[in-house]
Design an enzyme around this catalytic site. Sequence first.
Site, mmCIF file in Angstrom:
data_model
loop_
_atom_site.group_PDB
_atom_site.id
_atom_site.type_symbol
_atom_site.label_atom_id
_atom_site.label_comp_id
_atom_site.label_asym_id
_atom_site.label_seq_id
_atom_site.Cartn_x
_atom_site.Cartn_y
_atom_site.Cartn_z
ATOM 1 N N ARG A 97 -4.258 -106.196 -37.752
ATOM 2 C CA ARG A 97 -2.762 -106.912 -37.438
ATOM 3 C C ARG A 97 -2.851 -108.279 -37.131
ATOM 4 N NH1 ARG A 97 0.990 -107.182 -39.749
ATOM 5 N NH2 ARG A 97 0.872 -104.893 -40.483
ATOM 6 N N LYS A 132 7.116 -128.902 -32.579
ATOM 7 C CA LYS A 132 8.069 -127.891 -32.440
ATOM 8 C C LYS A 132 7.121 -126.548 -32.890
ATOM 9 C CE LYS A 132 12.269 -130.236 -32.684
ATOM 10 N NZ LYS A 132 13.444 -130.623 -33.420
ATOM 11 N N LYS A 164 11.401 -141.813 -26.590
ATOM 12 C CA LYS A 164 12.606 -141.127 -26.901
ATOM 13 C C LYS A 164 13.920 -141.597 -25.780
ATOM 14 C CE LYS A 164 12.241 -137.634 -29.562
ATOM 15 N NZ LYS A 164 12.148 -135.928 -29.924
ATOM 16 N N GLU A 194 12.233 -144.143 -30.525
ATOM 17 C CA GLU A 194 13.338 -143.462 -31.499
ATOM 18 C C GLU A 194 14.577 -144.472 -31.307
ATOM 19 O OE1 GLU A 194 14.503 -139.303 -30.853
ATOM 20 O OE2 GLU A 194 16.248 -140.345 -29.436
ATOM 21 N N ASP A 215 16.477 -141.323 -36.153
ATOM 22 C CA ASP A 215 16.837 -140.070 -35.863
ATOM 23 C C ASP A 215 18.066 -139.869 -36.000
ATOM 24 O OD1 ASP A 215 16.175 -137.473 -34.765
ATOM 25 O OD2 ASP A 215 17.426 -137.916 -32.911
#
Length: 284
Positions: A97, A132, A164, A194, A215
Amino acid sequence: MNPIQLRQSIRDMLNEDIGAGDITTESLVEANQQSSAVLLAKQSGVIAGLPIVAQVFQELDPLLDFQSQVAEGQKVDSFQTIAVLSGSTKAILTAERVALNLLQRMSGIATLTRQLVDQLEGLDCRVLDTRKTTPGLRPFEKYAVRMGGGTNHRFGLSHGVMIKDNHIAFAGSMQKAVEKVRQRAGHMVQIEVEADTLEQVKEALSLPIHALLLDNMNINDLRKAVAMIDGKVWAEASGGITPETIRAIAETGVNAVSVGYLTHSATALDISLDFVEEGTENNA
């Protein structure tokens, strides 16, 4: 991947699944029983992770023989055999598994990445991943992106500066944010900023940066931004990128597109392990 980190990760995964022992297998299988099995792709896709999966099985049976039938990053057809293994039946059943979870997850990411890379054929534009990723699986998932033909963005927060919108708000302005980072990080560290608007692009280009993350801009603004940048810094587009939009976004002239769903939303590739000896089949 770091071999020490890889082995520890594999051990942690096996420990999570095995716990105090595989009650089912230990009850049914003799300690010295040997078996052969195949890994079978049950749908077409790109394979990633076979050398890692081999180590999963060999962690429980160091003498297990694992023979890959395809290369890493190779496209396979439905019901194509991708590996043949032979060794301890108990080890194969107990590790099954964890091995399949990794192989299916990584191959799903590689398959999705290849689909987007193919969309950009003929263009000088890279497909990048992001941070992510699934906690604990980042090395595996970013490896899978590479096997799919994509390029890794920074691996973690210590591998590059990305300023950012929240950083800019906290610092008070884009200029102050860049100045503070430059003072601390030194001249050798690259800085990416950004920008959500053309006004921010203009401001960023007046600062000592190396890259711009454009962005959530529409196609027209992306074209204008690329023209303003004019090759002075690396230009990366992100936000709203899908298989349907990625080509048009890349055609604006950006150097790369970063796509979070390569790792956070990829569907696992359907792969099974089938024993080739009578009475020992298991796919649970």
